[in-house]
Design an enzyme around this catalytic site. Structure first.
Site, short mmCIF file in Angstrom:
data_model
loop_
_atom_site.label_atom_id
_atom_site.label_comp_id
_atom_site.label_asym_id
_atom_site.label_seq_id
_atom_site.Cartn_x
_atom_site.Cartn_y
_atom_site.Cartn_z
N THR A 9 38.38 118.47 27.36
CA THR A 9 36.96 118.59 27.68
C THR A 9 36.79 118.61 29.19
O THR A 9 37.76 118.47 29.92
CB THR A 9 36.17 117.40 27.09
OG1 THR A 9 34.80 117.73 27.10
CG2 THR A 9 36.40 116.13 27.86
N SER A 167 33.56 126.20 32.54
CA SER A 167 33.66 126.84 31.21
C SER A 167 34.08 128.30 31.32
O SER A 167 34.68 128.84 30.39
CB SER A 167 32.33 126.73 30.45
OG SER A 167 31.36 127.62 30.95
N CYS A 170 38.24 127.49 32.32
CA CYS A 170 39.12 126.64 31.50
C CYS A 170 38.98 126.95 30.01
O CYS A 170 37.87 126.92 29.48
CB CYS A 170 38.77 125.17 31.76
SG CYS A 170 39.72 124.02 30.75
N THR A 173 37.24 124.24 27.78
CA THR A 173 35.87 123.88 28.13
C THR A 173 34.95 125.02 27.70
O THR A 173 35.22 126.17 28.03
CB THR A 173 35.74 123.66 29.66
OG1 THR A 173 36.66 122.65 30.05
CG2 THR A 173 34.34 123.24 30.05
#
Length: 182
Positions: A9, A167, A170, A173
């Protein structure tokens, strides 16, 4: 037999212009191959809504730490720094707890702290923290936004934008971003 864990996360937190904001994505990954959930809430309001806490790492481990931290907040009447130090001491010294694979970012109206299982409690100089698989991307984006556009953006806007950048880069994410403010 190896059991995969739910993890990965990005959590980002910032203190800016007298406000605090924490953002987290919603992706939960099982092992390294399967996205199990897109809309998980990894940030919680604790101690009567006066504290924000976000986690990165193994989900079950993080829930254990949330419960422990909430207990420490109650025990120390909302004193964030004392609760964080006591949690870190217990986390590091206990044989079972030491195996927990998670990190926490916690904040109240005046402090922003990183708590790790190795016993660290760190308050950043610049009022910005990020953890998790996309943490470095979010941290870089947040620092740039605060430095170069900070007077035009709120803490919430910086947190949202930093997570969006992470986001986009990654794979662990996503862009189902939840932002909480203090």
């Amino acid at each position: 037999m190896f059991m995969s864990q739910f993890h990965a996360t990005t959590i980002f937190a910032i203190r800016h212009q007298g406000k605090g904001a924490m953002a987290g994505d919603g992706q939960v990954t099982f092992g390294n191959a399967v996205v199990m959930k897109h809309t998980a809430r990894k940030i919680r309001k604790l101690f009567h809504g006066n504290v924000l806490a976000g986690f990165a790492g193994a989900v079950a481990d993080a829930f254990t730490l949330f419960e422990m931290f909430e207990g420490k907040l109650e025990e120390y009447n909302g004193n964030l720094q004392r609760a964080a130090v006591e949690l870190a001491k217990e986390w590091r010294s206990d044989k079972v707890l030491r195996r927990l694979e998670a990190m926490l970012i916690v904040m109240d109206a005046t402090h922003l702290l990183l708590i790790s299982g190795t016993g660290e409690v760190i308050e950043p100089d610049d009022g910005i923290l990020a953890i998790g698989s996309g943490g470095n991307y979010a941290l870089a984006a947040g620092r740039a936004l605060k430095a170069y556009a900070g007077e035009h953006l709120t803490a919430k806007q910086i947190a949202q934008a930093a997570l969006k950048v992470a986001s986009d880069i990654c794979v662990y994410t996503n862009d189902c971003i939840i932002v909480e403010e203090l």
